[in-house]
Design a protein around this motif. Structure first.
Motif, short mmCIF file in Angstrom:
data_model
loop_
_atom_site.label_atom_id
_atom_site.label_comp_id
_atom_site.label_asym_id
_atom_site.label_seq_id
_atom_site.Cartn_x
_atom_site.Cartn_y
_atom_site.Cartn_z
N UNK A 16 -56.13 9.75 44.41
CA UNK A 16 -55.85 9.11 42.97
C UNK A 16 -54.28 8.96 42.86
N UNK A 17 -53.66 10.18 42.91
CA UNK A 17 -52.24 10.34 42.49
C UNK A 17 -51.36 9.13 43.26
N UNK A 18 -51.71 9.30 44.85
CA UNK A 18 -51.18 8.21 45.72
C UNK A 18 -51.34 6.94 45.34
N UNK A 19 -52.47 6.50 45.17
CA UNK A 19 -52.98 5.00 45.08
C UNK A 19 -52.32 4.51 43.67
N UNK A 20 -52.30 5.42 42.57
CA UNK A 20 -51.66 4.95 41.45
C UNK A 20 -50.26 4.46 41.65
N UNK A 21 -49.65 5.17 42.39
CA UNK A 21 -48.31 4.93 42.66
C UNK A 21 -47.96 3.72 43.73
N UNK A 22 -49.05 3.32 44.06
CA UNK A 22 -49.09 2.19 45.34
C UNK A 22 -48.66 2.64 46.59
N UNK A 23 -48.66 3.99 46.94
CA UNK A 23 -48.13 4.34 48.20
C UNK A 23 -48.93 4.35 49.13
N UNK A 24 -48.77 4.31 50.65
CA UNK A 24 -49.49 4.48 51.73
C UNK A 24 -49.22 5.83 52.17
#
Length: 94
Positions: A16-24
């Motif tokens: 969730x942390x990664x996806x919320x930041x729009x990171x691959x």
């Protein structure tokens, strides 16, 4: 799938942390130096994160403003303002 005590499992929080930041995963690899396969395994709950891994992720997520624009060199990450409380709790000594 709640973990013990009604909290969500760590691997779901990491994703969730990664996806919320729009990171691959590749961008997170560039920011942390952690292997993409390890990051993927962590997010799928296949492995448990070591304290050093959590520290690298906390530093990367603490510098989310710089990460949002793309891959960031590891040495350019600044930990301010800091990781979320759940990461700090995981890093505390028992």
């Amino acid at each position: 799938m709640p973990a013990q005590g009604g909290q969500r499992p760590v691997h779901l929080k990491l994703r969730e942390l990664r996806e919320r930041r729009g990171l691959t995963l590749q961008q997170l690899h560039a920011a942390t130096g952690l292997r993409v396969t390890l990051l993927s395994d962590l997010e799928r709950g296949q492995v448990q994160p070591a304290p050093g891994t959590l520290r690298a992720l906390a530093r990367a997520y603490g510098a989310a403003g710089g990460l949002a624009g793309g891959a960031v060199a590891r040495n350019s990450l600044n930990p301010a303002p800091g990781p979320p409380e759940w990461v700090r709790a995981l890093l505390r000594d028992p």
